[in-house]
Design an enzyme around this catalytic site. Structure first.
Site, PDB file in Angstrom:
ATOM      1  N   ARG A 246       0.826  -1.224   0.000  1.00 34.90           N
ATOM      2  CA  ARG A 246       0.000   0.000   0.000  1.00 34.90           C
ATOM      3  C   ARG A 246       0.850   1.258   0.000  1.00 34.90           C
ATOM      4  O   ARG A 246       0.481   2.261  -0.606  1.00 34.90           O
ATOM      5  CB  ARG A 246      -0.955  -0.026   1.196  1.00 34.90           C
ATOM      6  CG  ARG A 246      -2.122  -0.919   0.904  1.00 34.90           C
ATOM      7  CD  ARG A 246      -3.054  -1.154   2.041  1.00 34.90           C
ATOM      8  NE  ARG A 246      -4.035  -2.149   1.594  1.00 34.90           N
ATOM      9  CZ  ARG A 246      -4.833  -2.846   2.374  1.00 34.90           C
ATOM     10  NH1 ARG A 246      -4.803  -2.658   3.676  1.00 34.90           N
ATOM     11  NH2 ARG A 246      -5.669  -3.715   1.875  1.00 34.90           N
TER      12      ARG A 246
ATOM     13  N   TYR B 253      -6.634  -1.295  -7.005  1.00 34.28           N
ATOM     14  CA  TYR B 253      -6.019  -2.504  -6.424  1.00 34.28           C
ATOM     15  C   TYR B 253      -5.383  -2.226  -5.057  1.00 34.28           C
ATOM     16  O   TYR B 253      -5.329  -1.096  -4.620  1.00 34.28           O
ATOM     17  CB  TYR B 253      -5.085  -3.220  -7.398  1.00 34.28           C
ATOM     18  CG  TYR B 253      -3.909  -2.494  -8.010  1.00 34.28           C
ATOM     19  CD1 TYR B 253      -3.341  -1.368  -7.470  1.00 34.28           C
ATOM     20  CD2 TYR B 253      -3.325  -3.011  -9.169  1.00 34.28           C
ATOM     21  CE1 TYR B 253      -2.233  -0.763  -8.048  1.00 34.28           C
ATOM     22  CE2 TYR B 253      -2.214  -2.414  -9.756  1.00 34.28           C
ATOM     23  CZ  TYR B 253      -1.679  -1.296  -9.179  1.00 34.28           C
ATOM     24  OH  TYR B 253      -0.591  -0.705  -9.748  1.00 34.28           O
ATOM     25  N   GLU B 254      -4.962  -3.313  -4.422  1.00 32.91           N
ATOM     26  CA  GLU B 254      -4.477  -3.265  -3.030  1.00 32.91           C
ATOM     27  C   GLU B 254      -5.571  -2.803  -2.075  1.00 32.91           C
ATOM     28  O   GLU B 254      -5.289  -2.125  -1.086  1.00 32.91           O
ATOM     29  CB  GLU B 254      -3.266  -2.330  -2.896  1.00 32.91           C
ATOM     30  CG  GLU B 254      -1.983  -2.899  -3.374  1.00 32.91           C
ATOM     31  CD  GLU B 254      -1.693  -4.271  -2.807  1.00 32.91           C
ATOM     32  OE1 GLU B 254      -1.242  -5.112  -3.578  1.00 32.91           O
ATOM     33  OE2 GLU B 254      -1.960  -4.511  -1.610  1.00 32.91           O
ATOM     34  N   GLY B 255      -6.812  -3.158  -2.379  1.00 32.82           N
ATOM     35  CA  GLY B 255      -7.943  -2.690  -1.578  1.00 32.82           C
ATOM     36  C   GLY B 255      -8.374  -1.352  -2.136  1.00 32.82           C
ATOM     37  O   GLY B 255      -7.584  -0.393  -2.152  1.00 32.82           O
TER      38      GLY B 255
ATOM     39  N   GLN C 268     -10.108   1.462   1.893  1.00 36.66           N
ATOM     40  CA  GLN C 268      -9.074   2.107   2.735  1.00 36.66           C
ATOM     41  C   GLN C 268      -9.727   3.073   3.719  1.00 36.66           C
ATOM     42  O   GLN C 268      -9.347   3.157   4.890  1.00 36.66           O
ATOM     43  CB  GLN C 268      -8.066   2.882   1.871  1.00 36.66           C
ATOM     44  CG  GLN C 268      -7.334   2.060   0.838  1.00 36.66           C
ATOM     45  CD  GLN C 268      -6.598   0.891   1.438  1.00 36.66           C
ATOM     46  OE1 GLN C 268      -5.932   1.024   2.463  1.00 36.66           O
ATOM     47  NE2 GLN C 268      -6.733  -0.267   0.837  1.00 36.66           N
TER      48      GLN C 268
END
Ligand SMILES: Cc1cc2nc3c(=O)[nH]c(=O)nc-3n(C[C@H](O)[C@H](O)[C@H](O)COP(=O)(O)OP(=O)(O)OC[C@H]3O[C@@H](n4cnc5c(N)ncnc54)[C@H](O)[C@@H]3O)c2cc1C
Length: 594
Positions: free
Chosen positions: A296, A440-442, A447
């Site tokens: 992140r 992406y990456e959540g 977040q």
């Protein structure tokens, strides 16, 4: 052809002058990172990225990756060779553990180099980027044997790594994972299932690919608590530790995407592939989170790195493109019209982007230092404090910097007018490539929920209380610094607004969880503004100390910081107002009425 010049001066300003990293030479690895070493690294990296990685950006966009009939994947022309040079130059293992062949240098140096890679060629940078995340998960959660087996070759870059979470029915909600792991009598597992959208899942740049795969062991508890993490190498290692027999994992297809064409986004099929459990059964998410936190930070960086290269090109265009005369009188009498940089609205777009980019860079380098302190500070209290900051601010780094970075990249395209929309100038690629970083990456929405749902109340609110206390102390300590007043006033105000929002959350979110969800985006934006305001104060203070007539860098920094306070910080007013309206109205419209 777009241009790129690595912002080495700004990087040096942050590392040497603002963060004063030379004061941390007591930390492991920091003594080796003398200013000379850092400068040499940055200069070498700048040359390599400008000359080798940057020209491949357009190639990657146009050619994309090709999947052959046998399931192998060819990366764009030049990627493999550039990757080899990248590894030979040691750009992929700067901060990795020397025990496994890494250089053990501070993370902020690795981050500076990663920024260059990402600005120049986001798709290319994702190959070593994903690998670094996988490396960190094995380093943190793997057994000694797993570390000895996999980390040295991943450190050298001979092998790369991936993360395999997503499946067709589950992206955000990993509790829905269906991939199965069957225990075998020899202690290994047979992994079966399909993963989708796996970045760098298959390619021709490394001798082996070490997949980290989330799967459910037969009989595991339902949901997120029943998920385990496995190492599944593309080639199973032989008795000497070299890639041997091909494992039952293959690339079933490549996605056609909006951007990052040079990165292979793969459907990965696991057909009884041999896997090795990392850590304990059913505790896979814990190890995966280590990887995701690292990732992140890297994705947040992608946001402003894209905005940086887009800005550089917009600036060059704005100085060159002639349209209309300045409203305050002719500025270029020898030309048929003035360059568009004379127009206030063009300056607005450029300065919005510049002020964000420089603030974002400072925030990320500051965070990289905190990450180091959280592991290496001699005092337990300092480690805890830095760890709290990283827990609190990781979702802010990821979501705020990609949200605003995308906006900056778009504004830079706007400076080009119609040329921005045409592929010839390269601006379209920056916008297309950057867009994925919000997803992406959540996703950024997730977040924001992480910030309000987990981080805000964790440890009784200790994370944000410590961070706000540090800001209060900074304001108090510097209240008499001449010239800093405007920057400190801005910080005081936005911190107060974020505090007010936090109190509103305390009073309204627990009573009705939809209020928390409805407020989360604006709350995260407030945090982002506070974090950038804080680092802008640090930069302004340093610039005031170093200001000289012979070097306009510092005066320019102060003007950019003033612009941030005057023109960007007021966004906090809107976020606070919106946040306080809660969720009632948005939840009251029936789904069928949308
Ligand atoms: C190019 C690319 C590369 C990728 N690389 C990888 C990779 O290497 N490895 C990997 O495992 N995955 C990878 N992914 C997958 C990526 O991480 C997911 O796309 C992402 O996590 C979102 O999941 P989703 O697409 O299923 O969206 P969904 O989860 O279906 O979400 C759809 C929308 O609903 C929102 N939403 C969902 N749940 C909630 C909730 N509870 N509250 C509020 N809003 C919610 C989301 O924010 C989003 O806006 C990649 C994806 C792409 C496109």
């Amino acid at each position: 052809m777009p241009v790129y010049t690595a912002p080495v001066r700004d990087m040096q300003f942050l590392i040497h002058d603002v963060l004063q990293t030379q004061n941390y030479s007591n930390l492991p690895g920091f003594a080796d990172a003398t200013p000379d070493v850092i400068d040499a690294f940055l200069e070498e990296s700048a040359k390599f990225h400008q000359n080798v990685v940057h020209p491949l950006n357009v190639v990657g966009d146009k050619e994309g990756c090709i999947r052959n009939d046998d399931g192998s994947v060819k990366t764009p022309t030049g990627f493999k060779d550039a990757y080899n040079q990248f590894c030979e130059n040691g750009f992929g293992n700067i901060s990795m553990d020397p025990e496994y062949g890494g250089q053990g240098l501070p993370l902020y140096l690795a981050i500076a180099v990663t920024e260059m890679t990402s600005s120049c060629n986001q798709a290319f940078g994702m190959y070593p980027g994903l690998s670094a995340g996988a490396w960190r998960a094995i380093h943190a959660a793997g057994s000694d044997e797993q570390k000895q087996t996999y980390l040295p070759k991943m450190t050298s870059g001979e092998w790369t790594g991936t993360m395999n979470l997503t499946e067709p029915q589950c992206g955000t909600d990993l509790g829905l994972i269906r991939s199965k792991a069957e225990p075998q009598s020899d202690g290994t597992y047979k992994i079966s299932g399909q993963k989708i959208w796996i970045s760098a899942g298959e390619h021709d740049m490394a001798d082996n690919i070490i997949h980290l795969v989330l799967a459910r062991i037969e009989g595991a508890p339902e949901g997120i608590k029943g998920i385990s993490l496995f190492i599944v190498p593309k080639f199973i290692l032989d008795a000497d530790g070299n890639p041997g027999e091909r494992n039952a994992v293959s690339c079933g297809g490549l996605e056609e995407k909006m951007g990052i064409h040079g990165n292979a986004t793969c459907v990965m099929n696991y057909d009884g592939a041999t896997g090795y459990l990392i850590g304990e059964e059913h505790k896979g998410m814990r190890a995966m989170f280590i990887m995701m936190n690292e990732a992140r930070l890297g994705v947040g960086l992608q946001g402003y790195a894209a905005s940086e290269i887009a800005y550089q090109n917009a600036l060059a265009f704005a100085k060159d493109r002639l349209q209309s005369r300045s409203v305050t009188g002719v500025k270029a009498p020898d030309k048929p019209a003035d360059p568009i940089i004379v127009h206030p609205d063009v300056r607005r777009m450029l300065l919005d982007t510049k002020a964000f980019n420089e603030g974002a860079r400072a925030f990320v380098y500051w965070a990289a230092l905190q990450e180091e302190l959280s592991h290496k500070a001699p005092d337990e209290k300092d480690r805890q404090k830095a760890d709290d900051y990283m827990a609190l601010l990781t979702p802010v780094i990821k979501a705020y910097l990609t949200h605003k970075g995308y906006q900056g990249t778009n504004d830079a395209l706007q400076v080009f007018g119609g040329s921005g929309f045409c592929e010839e100038w390269g601006m379209s690629q920056f916008v297309r490539d950057c867009r994925i970083s919000l997803i992406y990456e959540g996703t950024n929405g997730i977040q924001a929920l992480d910030l309000v749902g987990r981080k805000l109340m964790a440890e009784g609110g200790r994370y944000w209380q410590t961070y706000f206390a540090e800001i209060d102390q900074y304001i108090e300590d510097n209240k008499n610094v001449e010239g800093l007043e405007l920057y400190l006033e801005g910080l005081k105000k936005v911190k107060g607004q974020t505090m007010e929002a936090t109190q509103w959350m305390g009073a309204n979110a627990m009573a009705n969880f939809d209020n928390a969800g409805a407020a989360s985006h604006d709350y995260l934006q407030l945090f982002g503004l506070t974090a950038l305001s804080y680092v802008w104060c640090m930069m302004a203070k340093t610039a005031l100390e170093k200001k000289s007539d012979s070097d306009p860098f510092y005066e320019n920094k102060l003007i950019t910081g003033k612009y941030f306070v005057e023109r960007i910080l007021p966004e906090a007013d809107t976020h606070l107002t919106k946040l306080k309206t809660g969720g009632d109205t948005m939840m009251s419209l029936p789904a069928e009425a949308f």
